[in-house]
Design an enzyme around this catalytic site. Structure first.
Site, PDB file in Angstrom:
ATOM      1  CG  HIS A 178      -1.770  -0.946   1.244  1.00 58.94           C
ATOM      2  ND1 HIS A 178      -2.908  -1.342   0.305  1.00 58.94           N
ATOM      3  CD2 HIS A 178      -2.302  -1.819   2.262  1.00 58.94           C
ATOM      4  CE1 HIS A 178      -3.811  -2.137   0.601  1.00 58.94           C
ATOM      5  NE2 HIS A 178      -3.353  -2.605   1.942  1.00 58.94           N
ATOM      6  CG  ASP A 214      -2.834  -8.228   0.800  1.00 54.67           C
ATOM      7  OD1 ASP A 214      -2.168  -8.388   1.705  1.00 54.67           O
ATOM      8  OD2 ASP A 214      -4.129  -7.910   0.954  1.00 54.67           O
ATOM      9  CG  HIS A 250      -6.594  -5.574   2.038  1.00 55.80           C
ATOM     10  ND1 HIS A 250      -6.006  -6.355   3.034  1.00 55.80           N
ATOM     11  CD2 HIS A 250      -7.874  -5.275   2.334  1.00 55.80           C
ATOM     12  CE1 HIS A 250      -6.907  -6.572   3.942  1.00 55.80           C
ATOM     13  NE2 HIS A 250      -7.723  -5.809   4.120  1.00 55.80           N
ATOM     14  CG  ASP A 300      -4.855 -10.097   3.566  1.00 55.23           C
ATOM     15  OD1 ASP A 300      -4.358  -8.992   3.958  1.00 55.23           O
ATOM     16  OD2 ASP A 300      -4.671 -10.502   2.366  1.00 55.23           O
TER      17      ASP A 300
END
Ligand SMILES: O=C(CCC1CCCC1)NO
Ligand SMILES: [Zn+2]
Length: 367
Positions: free
Chosen positions: A141, A178, A180, A266
């Site tokens: 991120h 991931d 996200h 995740d």
């Protein structure tokens, strides 16, 4: 076949405090360890050792990333923000108010980026075939001017720029599984046609407003970003369908010299932050598919940088499954959940998931 492995005990000392996930101290939640605590990573590292797998991997020692490597991706202001926070008695924050770090956090964040750099260098110089960098804090991120989403520096992006500058690597493909969206990596390379970023993620989970089908890079990099937003509840078959219909054709088209995987666990069924139901079987299948594509395209050169994954019990199992696929080794580690989940309807490919994948493939010009 040699698989490199990065882990440093200092990664476990990255201090994210007691923010109780997203509630600042003093809120209506009893203080608890931050959701991005060391535990899922230290337990992954412990399982690598206790399972015997560690003895069969080529241990790559991390060294702190050089500042010019960090500045190849980040602004000087961002680096100074981290340096100042690291020197402060109570630490600082990477830039979004939910990505804290303790005193000395700069050294650990540089070591995380440096771990990714060393793993990538070991792969492109042929010391190992592929490598897994179990680093912390995560990176996908982190944007050029700020950290966010628990990420301080853009570990994978820093490693990519290093091997392009120092080892003649030109074309790179990033596969981010991931749960996200890998907004930071995508942003770093948005205008660069030689670096393809592919993010498969839960639609609009985090960050809000990024990772849409229509986000495809810009300028010279138009088409160099591919997003595959999936509906919550997607399981093993849905993820493998996304890999087979989008990731693999995109890799074949891009013809990378190196494949980098932003490996977050995740999407797992037991993860507290994700809304997907992937099991170790699902991660194993995705890893196998990407590793086989890399074998066809770039002599198996794959570097994985650890990202999210918050279940202290389940993330380690997913990590060992992926490392088994990378190394060709097998351990006694078993996952009874995977066996139970295998036949659940959750795991089957559902029509709305297939539609999401088809839309992503069409948006990427792959159909
Ligand atoms: O696992 C992560 C961290 C996601 C959280 C960052 C703030 C809210 C959600 N990113 O891949
Ligand atoms: Zn994540």
């Amino acid at each position: 076949m040699r698989t490199g492995y990065v882990w440093e005990e200092l990664y476990g000392w990255h201090d994210t405090g007691t923010h109780a996930a997203f509630v600042a101290p003093g809120g209506l939640v009893q203080p608890h360890r931050h959701v991005e605590s060391a535990e899922s990573k230290t337990r992954f590292a412990a399982l690598v050792e206790v399972s015997g797998l560690g003895a069969k991997l080529d241990r790559i020692r991390a060294v702190p990333a050089a500042e010019d490597d960090v500045l190849a991706v980040h602004t000087a202001e961002h680096l100074e923000r981290i340096r100042a926070g690291s020197a402060a008695p109570r630490g600082g924050d990477a830039g979004d108010g939910t990505s804290p770090f303790g005193p000395g956090g700069l050294e650990i964040a540089l070591l995380a980026a440096g771990g990714a750099v060393q793993a990538a260098s070991a792969v492109v110089t042929g010391r190992v075939t592929n490598a897994y960098a179990l680093v912390r804090p995560p990176g996908h991120h982190a944007r050029p001017e700020t950290g966010m989403g628990f990420c301080v520096f853009a570990n994978a992006a820093i490693a990519i720029q290093h091997v392009r500058r120092h080892h003649g690597v030109e074309r790179v493909a990033v596969v981010d599984w991931d749960v996200h969206h890998g907004n930071g990596t995508e942003e770093v390379f948005a205008e660069d046609p030689d670096v393809l970023t592919i993010s498969v993620h839960q639609d609009q989970l985090y960050p809000k407003g990024t990772g849409r089908l229509t986000d495809r890079g810009r300028g010279a990099g138009e088409g160099s970003a591919i997003n595959v937003p999936l509906p919550a509840g997607t399981g093993n078959d849905g993820y493998l369908h996304a890999v087979e219909q989008v990731v693999l054709p995109a890799l074949e088209r891009h013809r990378p010299d190196l494949v980098v995987v932003a490996s977050g666990f995740d999407p797992a069924a037991l993860d507290p932050l994700g809304g997907m139901v992937v099991t170790t079987t699902g991660f194993r299948r995705m890893a196998r598919a990407v590793l086989d594509a890399a074998d066809r395209l770039c002599d198996g050169r794959v570097v994985m940088t650890h990202e999210g994954g918050y279940s202290p019990v389940y993330a380690p199992l997913c990590g060992v499954a992926v490392l088994e696929e990378m190394s060709g080794e097998r351990t006694e580690v078993t996952d009874f959940l995977a066996e139970e989940y295998e036949d659940l309807p959750d795991q089957a490919l559902r029509p709305h998931q297939a539609e999401a994948v088809a839309a992503a493939a069409a948006a990427a010009g792959l159909q």
